[in-house]
Scaffold this motif. Structure first.
Motif, short mmCIF file in Angstrom:
data_model
loop_
_atom_site.label_atom_id
_atom_site.label_comp_id
_atom_site.label_asym_id
_atom_site.label_seq_id
_atom_site.Cartn_x
_atom_site.Cartn_y
_atom_site.Cartn_z
N VAL A 1 75.03 34.59 54.23
CA VAL A 1 73.65 34.77 54.69
C VAL A 1 72.75 35.06 53.49
N ASP A 2 73.23 35.91 52.59
CA ASP A 2 72.45 36.25 51.40
C ASP A 2 72.20 35.00 50.56
N ARG A 3 73.24 34.20 50.33
CA ARG A 3 73.08 32.98 49.53
C ARG A 3 72.12 32.01 50.19
N LEU A 4 72.25 31.87 51.50
CA LEU A 4 71.41 30.91 52.23
C LEU A 4 69.94 31.32 52.15
N LEU A 5 69.64 32.59 52.43
CA LEU A 5 68.25 33.03 52.43
C LEU A 5 67.67 33.05 51.01
N ARG A 6 68.50 33.35 50.01
CA ARG A 6 68.01 33.26 48.64
C ARG A 6 67.65 31.82 48.29
N ALA A 7 68.49 30.87 48.74
CA ALA A 7 68.20 29.47 48.45
C ALA A 7 66.88 29.05 49.09
N LEU A 8 66.61 29.50 50.31
CA LEU A 8 65.34 29.18 50.96
C LEU A 8 64.17 29.78 50.19
N ARG A 9 64.34 31.03 49.75
CA ARG A 9 63.26 31.67 48.99
C ARG A 9 63.02 30.96 47.66
N ASP A 10 64.11 30.65 46.94
CA ASP A 10 63.97 30.03 45.63
C ASP A 10 63.38 28.63 45.73
N ARG A 11 63.63 27.95 46.85
CA ARG A 11 63.08 26.59 47.04
C ARG A 11 61.72 26.65 47.73
N ARG A 12 61.17 27.85 47.78
CA ARG A 12 59.78 28.09 48.23
C ARG A 12 59.53 27.65 49.67
N ALA A 13 60.52 27.89 50.54
CA ALA A 13 60.30 27.63 51.96
C ALA A 13 59.27 28.61 52.49
N ALA A 14 58.45 28.15 53.45
CA ALA A 14 57.44 29.03 54.04
C ALA A 14 58.08 30.11 54.90
N GLY A 15 59.29 29.88 55.38
CA GLY A 15 59.97 30.88 56.20
C GLY A 15 61.14 30.25 56.93
N LEU A 16 61.88 31.08 57.66
CA LEU A 16 63.02 30.64 58.46
C LEU A 16 62.79 31.06 59.90
N ALA A 17 62.85 30.09 60.81
CA ALA A 17 62.72 30.35 62.24
C ALA A 17 64.06 30.06 62.90
N LEU A 18 64.58 31.04 63.63
CA LEU A 18 65.87 30.89 64.30
C LEU A 18 65.64 30.53 65.76
N SER A 19 66.27 29.44 66.18
CA SER A 19 66.14 28.96 67.55
C SER A 19 67.07 29.77 68.45
N VAL A 20 66.48 30.52 69.40
CA VAL A 20 67.25 31.37 70.31
C VAL A 20 67.03 30.87 71.73
N PRO A 21 68.02 31.06 72.60
CA PRO A 21 67.89 30.51 73.96
C PRO A 21 66.93 31.28 74.85
N HIS A 22 66.77 32.59 74.63
CA HIS A 22 65.97 33.37 75.57
C HIS A 22 64.94 34.22 74.84
N ASP A 23 65.15 35.53 74.87
CA ASP A 23 64.20 36.46 74.26
C ASP A 23 64.13 36.25 72.76
N PRO A 24 62.92 36.09 72.16
CA PRO A 24 62.82 35.88 70.71
C PRO A 24 63.49 36.99 69.89
N GLY A 25 63.59 38.19 70.44
CA GLY A 25 64.23 39.26 69.70
C GLY A 25 65.74 39.21 69.71
N SER A 26 66.30 38.46 70.69
CA SER A 26 67.75 38.36 70.76
C SER A 26 68.24 37.22 69.87
N GLY A 27 69.48 37.33 69.45
CA GLY A 27 70.07 36.25 68.66
C GLY A 27 69.83 36.39 67.17
N VAL A 28 68.91 37.27 66.76
CA VAL A 28 68.67 37.52 65.34
C VAL A 28 69.49 38.74 64.94
N THR A 29 70.57 38.51 64.24
CA THR A 29 71.48 39.60 63.92
C THR A 29 70.87 40.55 62.90
#
Length: 627
Positions: free
Chosen positions: A68-96
């Motif tokens: 997870v650390d490597r993945l999010l660092r790669a997104l930051r270093d490649r200047r992604a605007a952000g990461l959105a996680l697709s969850v089935p129900h409540d937006p607060g659920s599914g984000v560990t």
């Protein structure tokens, strides 16, 4: 431009920030596209700069914490605007919690969404069209300015020309006031409502110094100083609608152009307005504003800065011969490199050379510079290794250091000595240490944080006056930003003492570590102190190699260096400590420069390197623990 906050307001996206802290820090971040990637991996060769990356929450949440650390660092270093996680129900659920905490630590925007993948395909098309339309509009504005610059700078109505153009572009009332109370140099439109005029004059009379938009009398107001703040000239914009980031950038750029036009009229030093634009572009690069620099340069030299890597050269020449050297180099660098007169040093010329892929004749610029230097015995040339476009400030510092070896070379040319800087040699624990030291600074909103960090990287290497000239800012502005950093990173209610070279060295190393990531040499404990980090084998090898040339030098040379560091780089105190004159101390510093190939007399980057090497090999000086 569209922002993350705007996207969360669209009901069809069912998009929300993962937590309030993430929203407060990143809701204003611009977004130019959206990419749905079902199985996101570090190795994905996707162009995600400025894009919101959407992935399944289950897939990301199933990863181990290290991945997870490597993945999010790669997104930051490649200047992604952000990461959105697709969850089935409540937006607060599914984000560990692991994903949530890692995103906060890395200052990466994290959101959750219940929208279907097909919806994001449409969003990406809409964002792309919006970005392209606004980018073209912004480029047309800048190109129009560049097209009219020669005539505008030569005409007596230069102020009116630029103010009118800005007003028409932004559909706002624009007022330019001179240093004399009530002196209106230009305004547009002339039939603006009285409330707009009153609000603009009220903003000028106020004691507010911030350049951010304010809300007055039901109107949006921006107050920008033109030139040095002591000149008391201001550009004021008043609008009934809020100002966007792109329009604010154009207003800031216009303020610089107005200051440049006034300087041309006062001292008659700039004969070509394009040189002023190049200087502004260089100052943007030094401040880390790469996108704005690329756009500004497009109107003058299309495609010149469309590159990932650059090499920076610095030519030292007698001040009286600088203009002759510039005239000799301009034809050779036209369309192939960015050439500017150093705004901080009257005896320096700076050349930023884009490195193309696939490479073409990559030595043409260097050959042209070398040929020009070879015919002038009073000139020397220093060059850096390749750096990323966002790291021009680091490349400039390295090229300035290379001048030391150039002064002692028969060819009067010095390139980087091939030795690696310390930060990339250190491992995971060192990066964790740096993130811990800089945590209060990294947790600030990214726009403020990037401005402070960009200024501090230069302010740690150069005096505030030179830093201000390099960035095109006022010295008081640089001092205020440095004081803000010292306050944020301080402890127990006391700011850092940035006059202490040891403190400056520690902050300098921490900032360098945040720009690198190389976990291959993880040889120090997880909860490492700076002392233990400097005792790891890569650090010791680096320090010994740096100091190796001093072993054959007279003992008094090394003793003077240690005393100089112990006396906080004060020449007179060092002279008293070693029992010699100040001139002798300066002579020995220049001798040490020639041996270790680091600048010890004009800048501070060489001093930071020397302090780290001495601390690693001898334990002195003892570096302070900041947090």
């Amino acid at each position: 431009m569209s922002t993350l906050g705007y996207l969360t307001s669209l009901p069809e996206l069912a998009l929300a920030f993962a937590d309030e802290a993430n929203r407060a820090a990143h809701e204003d971040r611009c977004v130019v596209g959206a990419q749905f990637v079902p199985c996101l991996a570090v190795e994905d060769a996707l162009d995600i700069a400025g894009c919101l990356v959407v992935a399944h929450a289950a897939a990301v949440g199933a990863l181990a914490p290290a991945r997870v650390d490597r993945l999010l660092r790669a997104l930051r270093d490649r200047r992604a605007a952000g990461l959105a996680l697709s969850v089935p129900h409540d937006p607060g659920s599914g984000v560990t919690p692991v994903v949530r905490q890692t995103a906060l630590r890395l200052a990466l925007p994290l959101l959750a969404t219940r929208a279907e993948p097909t919806v994001w395909e449409r969003v990406d098309r809409d964002l792309s069209r919006t970005w392209q339309r606004q980018a073209r509009q912004h480029m047309r504005r800048i190109a129009q300015y560049v097209e009219h610059l020669p005539a505008a700078f030569d005409r007596p109505d230069a102020d009116e020309h630029l103010v009118t153009g800005l007003s028409k572009s932004l559909a706002a009332y624009v007022l330019l006031l001179g240093p004399t109370p009530g002196e209106v140099r230009a305004e547009y439109p002339h039939d603006a409502p009285d409330t707009h005029r009153y609000t603009a004059h009220e903003a000028v009379l106020s004691q507010e110094t911030t350049r951010r938009p304010r809300f007055r009398n039901g109107l949006h107001v921006v107050k920008l100083p033109v030139g040095a703040e002591t000149d008391a000239s201001f550009l004021v914009l008043v609008s009934t609608t809020p100002f966007e980031a792109e329009t604010l950038a154009l207003a800031h750029h216009t303020a610089k152009l107005l200051a440049l036009a006034h300087e041309v009229l006062r001292v008659h030093q700039l004969n070509d307005s394009a040189r002023g634009v190049r200087l502004s572009v260089f100052q943007m690069l030094m401040g880390g504003q790469t996108v704005l620099a690329q756009r500004a340069m497009e109107g003058l030299s299309p495609g010149l800065l469309r590159t990932e890597q650059v090499r920076v050269y610095v030519i030292a020449t007698p001040p009286q011969g600088r203009e002759d050297m510039v005239r000799a180099l301009e034809p050779a660098t036209d369309g192939t490199a960015l050439l500017v007169r150093c705004p901080a040093r009257e005896d320096h010329i700076i050349v930023v050379e884009p490195l193309r892929r696939p490479p073409g004749d990559t030595d043409s610029v260097r050959r042209a510079l070398a040929d020009a230097v070879s015919t002038r015995r009073t000139c020397v040339l220093g060059g850096s290794r390749p750096y990323g476009l966002a790291d021009v400030a680091d490349a400039y510092s390295e090229a300035s250091n290379a001048l030391v070896s150039a002064h002692h070379s028969l060819e009067r040319i010095g390139m980087f000595d091939g030795s690696a800087p310390l930060a990339p040699l250190l491992g995971t624990a060192a990066h964790r240490w740096a993130e811990h030291v800089l945590a209060p600074l990294l947790a600030m909103p990214y726009a403020v944080r990037d401005e402070l960090i960009g200024t501090m990287r230069l302010a740690l290497d150069f005096p505030h006056t030179e830093t201000a000239r390099i960035l095109g800012a006022h010295r008081n502005t640089v001092a205020a930003r440095a004081a803000r950093v010292a306050e944020v990173l301080g402890a127990e209610g006391r700011p850092l003492d940035l006059k202490d070279v040891r403190v400056r060295t520690v902050v300098h190393l921490a900032l360098s570590l945040t720009r690198t990531w190389n976990p291959l040499h993880d040889t120090v404990p997880e909860q490492a102190s700076l002392a233990s980090i400097l005792q790891c084998e890569p650090a010791l090898t680096w320090a010994r190699a740096l100091l190796q040339p001093l072993r054959g030098a007279p003992p008094q040379l090394t003793g003077t260096l240690r005393a100089w560091v112990g006396c906080n780089l004060h020449i007179d105190d060092t002279a008293e400590a070693v029992g010699v004159g100040a001139a002798t101390v300066r002579k020995r510093l220049r001798q040490a420069e020639a041996l270790i190939q680091r600048d010890l007399t004009t800048g501070l980057s060489g001093a930071h390197t020397l302090v780290l090497a001495l601390s690693a090999t001898t334990g002195e000086p003892v570096l302070p623990r900041l947090r």
